[in-house]
Design a protein around this motif. Structure first.
Motif, mmCIF file in Angstrom:
data_model
loop_
_atom_site.group_PDB
_atom_site.id
_atom_site.type_symbol
_atom_site.label_atom_id
_atom_site.label_comp_id
_atom_site.label_asym_id
_atom_site.label_seq_id
_atom_site.Cartn_x
_atom_site.Cartn_y
_atom_site.Cartn_z
ATOM 1 N N PRO A 4 14.072 -5.918 11.279
ATOM 2 C CA PRO A 4 14.457 -4.770 10.461
ATOM 3 C C PRO A 4 13.894 -4.835 9.047
ATOM 4 O O PRO A 4 13.590 -5.904 8.519
ATOM 5 N N GLY A 5 13.769 -3.665 8.456
ATOM 6 C CA GLY A 5 13.318 -3.565 7.070
ATOM 7 C C GLY A 5 13.594 -2.176 6.545
ATOM 8 O O GLY A 5 14.271 -1.363 7.178
ATOM 9 N N THR A 6 13.037 -1.898 5.364
ATOM 10 C CA THR A 6 13.192 -0.589 4.726
ATOM 11 C C THR A 6 11.815 0.002 4.486
ATOM 12 O O THR A 6 10.934 -0.670 3.939
ATOM 13 N N LEU A 7 11.630 1.259 4.895
ATOM 14 C CA LEU A 7 10.346 1.920 4.697
ATOM 15 C C LEU A 7 10.128 2.230 3.219
ATOM 16 O O LEU A 7 10.973 2.857 2.577
ATOM 17 N N LEU A 8 9.000 1.784 2.689
ATOM 18 C CA LEU A 8 8.632 2.085 1.312
ATOM 19 C C LEU A 8 7.710 3.296 1.242
ATOM 20 O O LEU A 8 7.926 4.206 0.452
ATOM 21 N N ARG A 9 6.690 3.319 2.078
ATOM 22 C CA ARG A 9 5.799 4.478 2.125
ATOM 23 C C ARG A 9 4.871 4.360 3.327
ATOM 24 O O ARG A 9 4.600 3.261 3.818
ATOM 25 N N ARG A 10 4.396 5.522 3.789
ATOM 26 C CA ARG A 10 3.343 5.600 4.791
ATOM 27 C C ARG A 10 2.120 6.207 4.100
ATOM 28 O O ARG A 10 2.251 7.166 3.344
ATOM 29 N N TYR A 11 0.927 5.671 4.396
ATOM 30 C CA TYR A 11 -0.272 6.153 3.726
ATOM 31 C C TYR A 11 -1.492 5.898 4.611
ATOM 32 O O TYR A 11 -1.445 5.097 5.546
ATOM 33 N N LYS A 12 -2.576 6.610 4.311
ATOM 34 C CA LYS A 12 -3.816 6.503 5.085
ATOM 35 C C LYS A 12 -3.566 6.645 6.580
ATOM 36 O O LYS A 12 -4.256 6.048 7.400
ATOM 37 N N ARG A 13 -2.564 7.427 6.942
ATOM 38 C CA ARG A 13 -2.181 7.742 8.318
ATOM 39 C C ARG A 13 -1.694 6.547 9.120
ATOM 40 O O ARG A 13 -0.681 6.622 9.802
ATOM 41 N N PHE A 14 -2.394 5.426 9.059
ATOM 42 C CA PHE A 14 -2.096 4.316 9.961
ATOM 43 C C PHE A 14 -1.452 3.114 9.279
ATOM 44 O O PHE A 14 -1.321 2.061 9.894
ATOM 45 N N LEU A 15 -1.045 3.255 8.033
ATOM 46 C CA LEU A 15 -0.471 2.129 7.302
ATOM 47 C C LEU A 15 0.904 2.490 6.761
ATOM 48 O O LEU A 15 1.160 3.628 6.371
ATOM 49 N N ALA A 16 1.790 1.501 6.727
ATOM 50 C CA ALA A 16 3.115 1.685 6.146
ATOM 51 C C ALA A 16 3.523 0.406 5.421
ATOM 52 O O ALA A 16 3.356 -0.696 5.960
ATOM 53 N N ASP A 17 4.045 0.566 4.214
ATOM 54 C CA ASP A 17 4.598 -0.560 3.479
ATOM 55 C C ASP A 17 6.081 -0.653 3.785
ATOM 56 O O ASP A 17 6.826 0.346 3.693
ATOM 57 N N VAL A 18 6.529 -1.856 4.144
ATOM 58 C CA VAL A 18 7.919 -2.078 4.532
ATOM 59 C C VAL A 18 8.439 -3.327 3.840
ATOM 60 O O VAL A 18 7.745 -4.353 3.780
ATOM 61 N N ARG A 19 9.667 -3.221 3.296
ATOM 62 C CA ARG A 19 10.333 -4.406 2.758
ATOM 63 C C ARG A 19 11.277 -4.939 3.833
ATOM 64 O O ARG A 19 12.248 -4.282 4.206
ATOM 65 N N LEU A 20 10.968 -6.125 4.367
ATOM 66 C CA LEU A 20 11.813 -6.728 5.384
ATOM 67 C C LEU A 20 13.164 -7.122 4.780
ATOM 68 O O LEU A 20 13.293 -7.279 3.573
ATOM 69 N N ASP A 21 14.134 -7.310 5.654
ATOM 70 C CA ASP A 21 15.471 -7.668 5.178
ATOM 71 C C ASP A 21 15.487 -9.014 4.465
ATOM 72 O O ASP A 21 16.391 -9.283 3.667
ATOM 73 N N ASP A 22 14.482 -9.866 4.751
ATOM 74 C CA ASP A 22 14.436 -11.171 4.060
ATOM 75 C C ASP A 22 13.748 -11.085 2.697
ATOM 76 O O ASP A 22 13.550 -12.100 2.020
ATOM 77 N N GLY A 23 13.349 -9.869 2.285
ATOM 78 C CA GLY A 23 12.762 -9.664 0.964
ATOM 79 C C GLY A 23 11.256 -9.567 0.934
ATOM 80 O O GLY A 23 10.680 -9.104 -0.055
ATOM 81 N N ARG A 24 10.574 -9.965 2.004
ATOM 82 C CA ARG A 24 9.114 -9.886 2.029
ATOM 83 C C ARG A 24 8.660 -8.438 2.140
ATOM 84 O O ARG A 24 9.296 -7.639 2.821
ATOM 85 N N GLU A 25 7.564 -8.118 1.487
ATOM 86 C CA GLU A 25 6.947 -6.811 1.651
ATOM 87 C C GLU A 25 5.695 -6.978 2.510
ATOM 88 O O GLU A 25 4.838 -7.806 2.208
ATOM 89 N N VAL A 26 5.611 -6.195 3.595
ATOM 90 C CA VAL A 26 4.509 -6.326 4.538
ATOM 91 C C VAL A 26 3.862 -4.959 4.753
ATOM 92 O O VAL A 26 4.463 -3.911 4.505
#
Length: 252
Positions: A8-30
């Motif tokens: 699980p994580g939190t959606l930060l943004r979707r961009y360039k159609r095929f990419l999404a930035d997500v902050r995982l529940d453990d704090g990492r941003e992927v």
């Protein structure tokens, strides 16, 4: 269809159609792969909880894939929606093979990704063909539905879809020459109660869908059910029958 172990994580943004930035529940941003070429209208909601599938394949550029999003509902709850359009065909194929789509049960064989030629036009590809020595063939095209508009109803497509309209034309031509042709809406959103053509977004598709139904194309809809272990989604399967309202229009 079972999911791999989802994170699980939190959606930060979707961009360039095929990419999404997500902050995982453990704090990492992927950065996660977003396997959805559509507009993702109403399911691209930053701040919502999302679920990612991990991969340890060293050949992959991204180790994460965005699978699901939890969308807040008017009653205070949440509804899961699948953003992974590649899952829809697998979900439907599983249901077809198990005979759980009653209207399409009883065929002896199933072939996926079948090429269909109509007249002199270039061959098109449809998702499935069911074959039986006694019943003949049934051609099936699957479309994933995730657009739930402000009126509480489901709509397809979520943007102009020339490809979707072409599939309707192929299905119509098959029906007109006596073949069984089926459009199956795979509704991958727990809070969608029915499906209608999105005339407010793609009037040409809406007209083509009504014309296809009039020519003999069967239009079906099923909603997906998500199995959970606690809060974690662990499986998804094709479930209840939903009505299709060909004449309903969305009024914003």
């Amino acid at each position: 269809m079972e999911y791999p172990d989802l994170v699980p994580g939190t959606l930060l943004r979707r961009y360039k159609r095929f990419l999404a930035d997500v902050r995982l529940d453990d704090g990492r941003e992927v950065v996660a792969h977003c396997p959805n070429t559509g507009s993702m209208r109403a399911v691209n909601v930053p701040g919502c909880r999302v679920w990612l599938s991990p991969s340890d394949n060293p050949k992959r550029k991204l180790a994460w894939t965005w699978e699901l999003i939890e969308l807040p509902q008017p009653d205070g709850g949440v509804a899961l929606a699948s953003v992974q359009t590649g899952r829809a065909n697998r979900i439907v194929e599983e249901a077809l093979r198990e005979g759980r789509v009653v209207e399409l049960a009883g065929y002896a064989e199933l072939k996926a990704e079948v090429r269909v030629s109509i007249g002199d036009e270039k061959a098109s590809r449809l998702d499935f063909r069911l074959d039986d020595p006694e019943r003949g063939s049934a051609f099936v095209e699957v479309k994933q539905v995730t657009l739930r508009e402000a009126d509480g109803h489901g709509y397809f497509p979520d943007a102009v879809s020339e490809r979707g309209r072409r599939h309707l034309e192929v299905l119509s031509a098959l029906a007109e020459r006596g073949e069984r042709a089926v459009l199956l809406f795979c509704v991958a959103h727990e809070a969608i109660p029915d499906v209608a053509p999105a005339e407010h977004l793609d009037p040409a598709y809406a007209a083509a869908l009504r014309a296809a139904a009039a020519s003999g194309v069967e239009v079906l809809a099923r909603r997906c059910e998500v199995g959970r272990r606690g809060e974690t989604p662990v499986a998804i399967r094709l479930g209840p029958v939903l009505p299709v309202a060909l004449e309903r229009r969305f009024n914003d």
